[in-house]
Motif scaffolding. Structure first.
Motif, PDB file in Angstrom:
ATOM      1  N   ASP A 294    -101.617 -13.670 -78.982  1.00 51.50           N
ATOM      2  CA  ASP A 294    -102.729 -13.880 -79.918  1.00 51.50           C
ATOM      3  C   ASP A 294    -102.175 -14.253 -81.287  1.00 51.50           C
ATOM      4  O   ASP A 294    -101.052 -13.873 -81.643  1.00 51.50           O
ATOM      5  CB  ASP A 294    -103.586 -12.610 -80.010  1.00 51.50           C
ATOM      6  CG  ASP A 294    -104.408 -12.376 -78.748  1.00 51.50           C
ATOM      7  OD1 ASP A 294    -104.415 -13.264 -77.874  1.00 51.50           O
ATOM      8  OD2 ASP A 294    -105.034 -11.311 -78.643  1.00 51.50           O
TER       9      ASP A 294
ATOM     10  N   ASP B 168    -102.849 -13.190 -84.203  1.00 52.52           N
ATOM     11  CA  ASP B 168    -102.802 -12.169 -85.255  1.00 52.52           C
ATOM     12  C   ASP B 168    -101.837 -11.018 -85.006  1.00 52.52           C
ATOM     13  O   ASP B 168    -101.702 -10.130 -85.861  1.00 52.52           O
ATOM     14  CB  ASP B 168    -104.217 -11.623 -85.491  1.00 52.52           C
ATOM     15  CG  ASP B 168    -104.845 -11.057 -84.226  1.00 52.52           C
ATOM     16  OD1 ASP B 168    -104.355 -11.369 -83.117  1.00 52.52           O
ATOM     17  OD2 ASP B 168    -105.815 -10.298 -84.344  1.00 52.52           O
ATOM     18  N   ASN B 169    -101.177 -10.979 -83.872  1.00 50.18           N
ATOM     19  CA  ASN B 169    -100.236  -9.888 -83.587  1.00 50.18           C
ATOM     20  C   ASN B 169     -98.922 -10.070 -84.343  1.00 50.18           C
ATOM     21  O   ASN B 169     -98.681 -11.107 -84.954  1.00 50.18           O
ATOM     22  CB  ASN B 169     -99.944  -9.817 -82.086  1.00 50.18           C
ATOM     23  CG  ASN B 169    -101.163  -9.422 -81.282  1.00 50.18           C
ATOM     24  OD1 ASN B 169    -102.085  -8.795 -81.802  1.00 50.18           O
ATOM     25  ND2 ASN B 169    -101.172  -9.797 -80.016  1.00 50.18           N
TER      26      ASN B 169
ATOM     27  N   HIS C 165    -100.231  -4.834 -82.080  1.00 51.37           N
ATOM     28  CA  HIS C 165    -101.567  -5.420 -82.080  1.00 51.37           C
ATOM     29  C   HIS C 165    -102.161  -5.284 -83.490  1.00 51.37           C
ATOM     30  O   HIS C 165    -103.124  -4.552 -83.730  1.00 51.37           O
ATOM     31  CB  HIS C 165    -102.400  -4.668 -81.036  1.00 51.37           C
ATOM     32  CG  HIS C 165    -103.781  -5.159 -80.857  1.00 51.37           C
ATOM     33  ND1 HIS C 165    -104.888  -4.467 -81.273  1.00 51.37           N
ATOM     34  CD2 HIS C 165    -104.244  -6.303 -80.307  1.00 51.37           C
ATOM     35  CE1 HIS C 165    -105.977  -5.151 -80.969  1.00 51.37           C
ATOM     36  NE2 HIS C 165    -105.613  -6.258 -80.393  1.00 51.37           N
ATOM     37  N   THR C 166    -101.576  -5.987 -84.415  1.00 52.35           N
ATOM     38  CA  THR C 166    -102.063  -5.910 -85.791  1.00 52.35           C
ATOM     39  C   THR C 166    -103.378  -6.671 -85.924  1.00 52.35           C
ATOM     40  O   THR C 166    -103.628  -7.639 -85.195  1.00 52.35           O
ATOM     41  CB  THR C 166    -101.020  -6.497 -86.762  1.00 52.35           C
ATOM     42  OG1 THR C 166    -100.473  -7.699 -86.206  1.00 52.35           O
ATOM     43  CG2 THR C 166     -99.897  -5.510 -87.002  1.00 52.35           C
ATOM     44  N   GLN C 167    -104.220  -6.231 -86.847  1.00 51.02           N
ATOM     45  CA  GLN C 167    -105.494  -6.913 -87.091  1.00 51.02           C
ATOM     46  C   GLN C 167    -105.662  -7.112 -88.587  1.00 51.02           C
ATOM     47  O   GLN C 167    -105.591  -6.160 -89.363  1.00 51.02           O
ATOM     48  CB  GLN C 167    -106.649  -6.094 -86.520  1.00 51.02           C
ATOM     49  CG  GLN C 167    -106.580  -6.024 -84.991  1.00 51.02           C
ATOM     50  CD  GLN C 167    -107.782  -5.340 -84.393  1.00 51.02           C
ATOM     51  OE1 GLN C 167    -108.014  -4.163 -84.615  1.00 51.02           O
ATOM     52  NE2 GLN C 167    -108.568  -6.099 -83.633  1.00 51.02           N
TER      53      GLN C 167
HETATM   54 MN    MN Z   1    -106.182  -9.477 -82.391  1.00 56.18          MN
END
Ligand code: MN
Ligand code: UGA
Length: 245
Positions: free
Chosen positions: A104, A106-107, A218-220
């Protein structure tokens, strides 16, 4: 062996920042093909320019989320599914070996992860940090042997893992022409891994020192939606490109 990195992305204020950060990680990884697939009808020129600037080997594709899901009034949507299936399709048509990974936009990825997954023979797995309230999602390993899954949301899944927590060999995928990701919010990973039949949890290749190290998070990113549409051209500015909502 080459790495095929499938990255779904979509237009929002944070998009270019996320893609820039991830591009800079991939620029430090040898032998990668980056498949960037937009949930959109047309390619964004800003994304195209960013990709070109990186010097990476990439494919810029589009795969809009089907209208029936996009227009859903309530509940979760199958985010990134049309994009990932488009990526799988591209890999089937263009790749002969190597390893596929769903990353993804944003990770946060440790460079070591790319060394680890590169030698995946079938399906490899490893811990993902910052997922659910438990803080990590991972296969459980006892004395070097797979013995279950640790995840904050098991939900009857055969493979209760995060999208960022596994990699798959291209040859293995090519031997499974029906493997695909379902439009089923929460069950995308499970559905995809089940579609790799025959494949059982006990066959998982355990990476990251027997799943003892976190190499992906799994950073957001906190949302920053400008409340009014930015339009600097109104003030006579022509030197800045802005993502208009
Ligand atoms: Mn994400
Ligand atoms: C979690 C999981 O970690 C994802 O692997 C899973 O795909 C997702 O939930 C889900 O199925 O809903 P999360 O951080 O909540 O991830 O989701 P996002 O990062 O917002 O979206 C996942 C990917 O899909 C991102 O690469 C994002 O750019 C893309 N996306 C998101 C789209 O292409 N279209 C959208 O409308 C939303």
């Amino acid at each position: 062996p080459p790495l095929y990195i499938i990255t779904p992305t979509y237009k929002r204020a944070e998009q270019l920042a996320e893609l820039t950060r991830f591009a800079h990680t991939l620029m430090l990884v040898p032998n990668v093909s980056w498949l960037v697939i937009e949930d959109a009808f047309e390619k964004s020129p800003l994304v195209a320019k960013l990709l070109d600037k990186t010097g990476l080997r990439y494919e810029h594709l589009t795969a809009p989320m089907p209208e029936e899901y996009k227009n859903k009034k309530s509940g979760p949507k199958p985010r990134g599914v049309s994009n990932r299936n488009k990526g799988i399709q591209w890999v089937r048509a263009n790749a002969v070996d190597g390893v596929l990974y769903f990353a993804d936009d944003d990770n946060t990825y440790d460079l070591e992860l790319f060394h680890e997954i590169r030698y995946t023979k079938r399906v490899s797995m490893f811990p993902v940090g910052l997922v659910t309230k438990l803080g990590v999602s991972s296969p459980i390993v006892k004395n070097g042997i797979f013995s279950g899954f640790y995840d904050g949301w098991i939900a009857g899944r055969k493979f209760p893992v995060d999208m960022a927590g596994f990699a798959i060999s291209v040859k293995f995928l090519l031997q499974r022409p029906n493997a695909t990701m379902p439009y089923k919010p929460g069950y995308e990973e499970d559905g995809f891994l089940k579609s790799l039949t025959p494949f059982e949890p006990k066959e998982i290749e355990l990476l990251a020192s027997n799943c003892s190290k976190i190499l992906v998070w799994h950073t957001q990113t906190k949302r920053n939606d400008p409340s009014t549409t930015l339009d600097l051209t109104k003030y006579g500015s022509t030197n800045i490109e802005i993502l208009k909502k």
